[in-house]
Write an enzyme that holds these catalytic residues in place. Structure first.
Site, PDB file in Angstrom:
ATOM      1  N   ASN A 112       0.872  -1.174   0.000  1.00  0.00           N
ATOM      2  CA  ASN A 112       0.000   0.000   0.000  1.00  0.00           C
ATOM      3  C   ASN A 112       0.909   1.225   0.000  1.00  0.00           C
ATOM      4  O   ASN A 112       1.435   1.623   1.033  1.00  0.00           O
ATOM      5  CB  ASN A 112      -0.874  -0.051   1.263  1.00  0.00           C
ATOM      6  N   ARG A 135      -2.559  -1.965  -3.505  1.00  0.00           N
ATOM      7  CA  ARG A 135      -3.735  -1.117  -3.337  1.00  0.00           C
ATOM      8  C   ARG A 135      -3.594   0.050  -4.317  1.00  0.00           C
ATOM      9  O   ARG A 135      -2.552   0.699  -4.380  1.00  0.00           O
ATOM     10  CB  ARG A 135      -3.768  -0.580  -1.907  1.00  0.00           C
ATOM     11  N   HIS A 186     -12.439   3.915  -0.189  1.00  0.00           N
ATOM     12  CA  HIS A 186     -12.475   2.948   0.923  1.00  0.00           C
ATOM     13  C   HIS A 186     -13.308   1.717   0.553  1.00  0.00           C
ATOM     14  O   HIS A 186     -13.807   1.008   1.439  1.00  0.00           O
ATOM     15  CB  HIS A 186     -13.131   3.558   2.197  1.00  0.00           C
ATOM     16  N   ARG A 221      -9.884  17.043   6.337  1.00  0.00           N
ATOM     17  CA  ARG A 221     -10.680  17.361   5.141  1.00  0.00           C
ATOM     18  C   ARG A 221     -12.045  17.901   5.535  1.00  0.00           C
ATOM     19  O   ARG A 221     -12.663  17.401   6.476  1.00  0.00           O
ATOM     20  CB  ARG A 221     -10.853  16.115   4.276  1.00  0.00           C
ATOM     21  N   GLU A 227      -8.206  -4.467   5.068  1.00  0.00           N
ATOM     22  CA  GLU A 227      -8.076  -4.264   3.616  1.00  0.00           C
ATOM     23  C   GLU A 227      -6.973  -5.147   3.041  1.00  0.00           C
ATOM     24  O   GLU A 227      -7.085  -5.632   1.910  1.00  0.00           O
ATOM     25  CB  GLU A 227      -7.779  -2.780   3.344  1.00  0.00           C
TER      26      GLU A 227
END
Ligand code: ADP
Length: 399
Positions: free
Chosen positions: A7, A90, A179, A240, A383
């Site tokens: 990742n 990923r 996600h 964010r 994940e």
């Protein structure tokens, strides 16, 4: 089969080596500060942690350092590079081309390159990771697992923005969602815990980490999600802003004479609970500040929980009901108080939290009482395991 999961971020790289015979994590770790100075944290199952300060000029150095750590006589878990059978990467953005994971070919890399425009911070790092692995591990099959793929089932009415249609046609400006790997994993795990086929369930999954998104999963597929064209949209996050009236952005740009890059930095890096509280982007720091009486910290946490609850409400409406809600990722898995505030807005769903269970950490658990009309679960996301499974399946021709 041993699968290396990579990742790659712009200055960091997370990895796991997983033995797919029993899905055991043989080793995992993290390279940080790539291009700055360099740090490698490596942990092999059953062995001491291994911390190295090492010069990591670029991702090439980082992946070399990872392979060295995996091969290390003391801290390693393999004796030969050939023991790595496949690599799963990923990848942030697969546009509207990938609705599932894909064996990496020159054509797939062209698409990942094409979508750099849509994910300028993530796709370049993902691509670099792929190319460096190809160079250092020639002939080893590699698979790309896209953060956007799970959301490709969203209907037009969910993914279209109400702007002139030509911009969707010309530039593919639409909601993509992110996600996806996490939302897919926890929704499937939730169905298992409920002992019910996922095809019969209406689920709302809340991935609350530094970045956060909420997804409506109906009959096993994503039908709407809170992140949009980019991961900026939706709920408020660590740094964010989440959704904001576009006119407010234009207004600020005019008032403060900001360039698009400056505005982008404000919305992505200086907003969210960090911008509201002025304390930190880490929810633990904000929770501590709130306990000490910091009002802005309190407002930041309240705003955050309110917006998550509001988004859950939207999805209850779009699915015409919900069977269970799932919390996952750093904050979702660990912060009982945050889950409690969010659920306090959801009394209309007949939710009754069990306070003891809501304080449990680090394992999959139902946190509602037996009487609760809607179930709520905490399910640790994984994940890396999804990436490893997809990689195994594609490489061995199962998919
Ligand atoms: P990402 O992968 O998006 O970087 P994570 O899923 O690892 O994020 O979540 C990281 C965030 O989770 C941290 O920034 C922190 O705010 C939050 N977090 C982790 N543990 C706790 C905790 N015990 N209490 C409150 N917040 C936590």
């Amino acid at each position: 089969m041993k699968v290396l999961v990579i990742n790659c971020g712009s200055s960091s790289l997370k990895y796991q080596l997983i033995d797919m015979e029993n899905e055991e994590v043989l080793a995992k770790g993290l390279c940080e500060r790539i291009g700055i100075d360099g740090k490698l944290k490596h942990e092999a199952t059953g062995k001491d942690k291994y911390l190295v300060n090492i010069t990591l000029n670029d991702h090439n150095d980082a992946i070399k350092a990872v392979l060295d750590a995996l091969l290390d006589s003391e801290h390693g878990v393999i004796r030969d590079m050939n023991e790595i059978d496949a690599v799963g990467h990923r990848v942030a953005h697969g546009g509207d081309h990938f609705d599932k994971s894909a064996l990496i070919t020159p054509n797939v890399k062209e698409y990942i390159t094409k979508y750099i425009e849509l994910a300028p911070l993530h796709n370049p790092a993902n691509l670099t990771g792929i190319e460096v692995c190809e160079k250092l591990m020639p002939g080893v099959p590699m698979v790309a697992v896209f953060d956007t793929a799970f959301h490709q089932t969203m209907p037009e009415k969910a993914y279209l923005y109400a702007i002139p249609y030509k911009y969707y046609e010309k530039y593919k400006v639409r909601k993509y969602g992110f996600h996806g790997t996490s939302h897919m994993y926890v929704s499937q795990e939730c169905a298992k815990l409920m002992n019910t086929p996922i095809e019969n369930l209406k689920l709302i999954t809340c991935h609350l980490g530094n970045g956060g998104s909420v997804t409506a999963v109906q009959n096993g597929v994503s039908i709407d999600t809170s992140m949009g064209f980019t991961p900026l949209d939706g709920i408020a996050m660590g740094t964010r802003s989440g959704s904001i009236d576009a006119a407010a952005v234009l207004y600020l740009m005019k008032k403060e004479n900001l360039t698009t890059d400056e505005m982008d930095t404000i919305l992505n890096k200086e907003s969210g609970v960090y911008g509201l509280s002025g304390v930190s982007s880490d929810f633990r720091d904000i929770e501590d500040a709130e306990i000490e009486g910091n009002k802005r910290a309190e407002v930041a946490l309240e705003t955050f929980a309110y917006r998550v609850a509001k988004t859950v409400g939207e999805y209850v409406a779009t699915m015409n009901g919900v069977d269970a809600i799932v919390f996952t990722a750093g904050l979702g898995e660990n912060s009982g108080p945050t889950r409690q505030i969010i659920c306090s807005y959801l009394g209309y769903l007949g939710i009754e939290l069990n306070s003891y269970r809501n304080s449990v950490r680090g394992k999959a658990v139902e946190i509602t009482t037996k009487q609760s009309k809607t179930k709520v679960f905490v399910i640790p996301t994984n994940e890396e395991l999804v990436i490893a499974r997809d990689t195994r399946n594609i490489v061995s021709g199962v998919e």
